[in-house]
Design an enzyme around this catalytic site. Structure first.
Site, PDB file in Angstrom:
ATOM      1  CD  GLN A  17      51.597  49.694  33.551  1.00  0.00           C
ATOM      2  OE1 GLN A  17      50.620  50.302  32.867  1.00  0.00           O
ATOM      3  NE2 GLN A  17      51.032  48.140  33.402  1.00  0.00           N
ATOM      4  CB  THR A  74      61.810  55.099  54.270  1.00  0.00           C
ATOM      5  OG1 THR A  74      61.026  53.908  53.427  1.00  0.00           O
ATOM      6  CG2 THR A  74      62.133  56.084  52.700  1.00  0.00           C
ATOM      7  CE  LYS A 137      50.548  44.102  50.552  1.00  0.00           C
ATOM      8  NZ  LYS A 137      51.846  42.915  50.420  1.00  0.00           N
ATOM      9  CG  ASP A 169      48.569  48.630  36.789  1.00  0.00           C
ATOM     10  OD1 ASP A 169      47.867  48.214  37.816  1.00  0.00           O
ATOM     11  OD2 ASP A 169      48.999  47.566  36.072  1.00  0.00           O
ATOM     12  N   GLY A 248      28.585  51.860  20.555  1.00  0.00           N
ATOM     13  CA  GLY A 248      27.713  53.199  21.479  1.00  0.00           C
ATOM     14  C   GLY A 248      26.336  53.294  19.639  1.00  0.00           C
ATOM     15  N   GLY A 249      25.685  54.137  19.526  1.00  0.00           N
ATOM     16  CA  GLY A 249      24.836  53.503  17.979  1.00  0.00           C
ATOM     17  C   GLY A 249      24.912  53.638  17.323  1.00  0.00           C
TER      18      GLY A 249
END
Ligand code: COA
Length: 416
Positions: A17, A74, A137, A169, A248-249
């Site tokens: 992801q 590869t 990992k 992710d 928050g406030g």
């Protein structure tokens, strides 16, 4: 239509992801993204959590739209040669393999620079280079635990809790996209590529910035006035889990609406914005609170804020979440219904804006997916289907100068 990233070629050597979310977004904005996949199986998400036998899973289709797929082993000499050619003609390579995998394959950063000094190599790892956990990992929830999200999420009398939002992710992928575009602009100034790395731990921590703020405040003060633990509970020396408290406030809480007994999402989030106190009193039929000194200031309200929320819940008892929001919006009160995935999927506004789109797919028929959350005045990202495994192998190989016979030899799953 103007696609600003058109002409940027990206080798998408990513899976699962974090990496795919990054390259998908760049593809939406016009980049030519070539996903390099292992012959035969490809990205593991093609076959994970399948809902239709033998068809690419939604896990894959929803993270790999607008890309091409090149199958390439590869680890073979022939495959390595193709990748080398591709590196020479590309601008960016994105990877999120386990630590050291790219080096083991023979494509260290030094080697990549030899092949193409203008190349931007962008990597996601669980932890940053040199970190004492750099060899690990990492998957989503591991990152949420390591980045401070889990220790600060959930209920104070329960265990650390992970969020369903992909903070480890997709969030890391979004950070990486910013890094890639920054390096690309840097390259226009210097002519040189560079390595860009984002660790999942760092990306989670960056989103938990306000919790670090709270730790620093707690260290100094010994309490945090906006947490439910204040003033009647106790604080230790670490930021506690605050349930659904507003971070928050502005105090806030998830409040029950009509039908909550049977509908798990019959709730709204209600925020007590300091300067909106009088409209709140009017909205919920408590005009007397407007002049009562126990209620007129945030400081006076805080010790009994949960009782205030209890009173608002009483008011909500005979209103659905939608009815409640329709009343509260007239008073300019920041609030929203708690929406299920089903409701979001069928939300007309999200469909209209392109935030939820339906995409035709060769073997699936069509699928719904989340479209671009970024809106432009001059670009409407068009989401196209994720590629079938190896769908563009011929096309990419021939663009690299391979002839028919060579392509035939490289094309098959039998390349070893
Ligand atoms: N041809 C041949 N080999 C290929 C290949 C291809 N096209 N593509 C990948 N591989 C090989 C790699 O070279 C590597 O081989 P090696 O370990 O023998 O050197 C292997 O496939 C992939 O290894 P790895 O990435 O470690 O896979 P994994 O399934 O064991 O681990 C993760 C998966 C996600 C845990 C791991 O990739 C990881 O930690 N990534 C970094 C953090 C991350 O992005 N995590 C979240 C993803 S949502």
């Amino acid at each position: 239509m103007n696609k600003p990233l058109q002409g940027i070629r990206i080798i998408d050597f990513t899976h699962v992801q974090a990496g795919p979310a990054c390259t998908q977004m760049l593809a939406w904005f016009g980049a030519d993204v070539i996903k390099v996949e292992r012959p035969g199986s490809g990205d593991v998400t093609r076959s994970q959590l399948r809902d239709i036998p033998d068809v690419d899973a939604l896990y894959f289709t929803m993270l790999n739209s607008n890309k091409k797929s090149l199958t390439l082993d590869t680890k073979t000499q022939a495959g390595k040669e193709v990748l080398e050619k591709l590196i020479k003609v590309s601008d960016v390579m994105v990877e999120n393999f386990g630590p050291g995998a790219l080096d083991r394959m023979g494509f260290s950063w030094e080697r990549i620079q030899e092949l193409n000094p203008k190349m931007i190599l962008a990597s996601v790892k669980g932890f940053s280079d040199g970190h004492h956990y750099e060899d690990l990992k990492v998957y989503e929830n591991v990152a949420q635990c390591a980045g401070g999200a889990a220790s600060t999420t959930g209920w104070w009398d329960g265990p650390p809790t992970v969020s369903s939002a992909a903070l480890g992710d997709s969030n890391t992928g979004m950070h990486l996209a910013i890094g890639i575009l920054t390096a690309y602009i840097g390259r226009q100034q210097t002519g040189k590529g560079q390595k860009v790395a984002v660790s999942m731990q760092d990306a989670v921590l960056n989103l938990c910035r306000v919790k670090m703020r709270d730790q620093l405040r707690l260290d100094r003060l010994g309490y945090l006035e906006e947490y439910p633990q204040y003033p009647h509970g106790t604080f230790s020396d670490v930021v506690p889990r605050g349930g659904n408290a507003g971070g928050g406030g502005q105090p806030g809480w998830v409040l029950k609406c009509k039908g909550w007994e049977t509908d798990p999402n019959a709730y709204i989030y209600f925020t007590v914005q300091g300067h909106a106190w009088e409209p709140i009193c009017d909205a919920i039929g408590k005009p007397e609170w407007k002049t009562d000194p126990n209620y007129t200031t945030a400081k006076a309200r805080q010790p009994h804020i949960m009782d205030i929320f209890g009173t608002i819940e009483e008011w909500l008892k005979d209103k659905t979440k939608y009815e409640a929001v329709d009343i509260l919006r007239k008073f300019d009160i920041p609030c929203a219904p708690v929406l299920s995935m089903k409701e979001l999927l069928n939300d007309e506004s999200l469909r209209k804006s392109g935030s939820i789109v339906e995409v035709p797919h060769k073997t699936r028929g069509s699928y719904f997916t989340v479209g671009s959350p970024i809106k432009f005045s001059d670009l409407k990202p068009e989401v196209t289907a994720s590629p079938l495994l190896g769908e563009n192998t011929d096309e990419v190989l021939s663009s690299l100068g391979y002839n028919g016979d060579q392509i035939k030899a490289l094309h098959s799953d039998k390349v070893v």
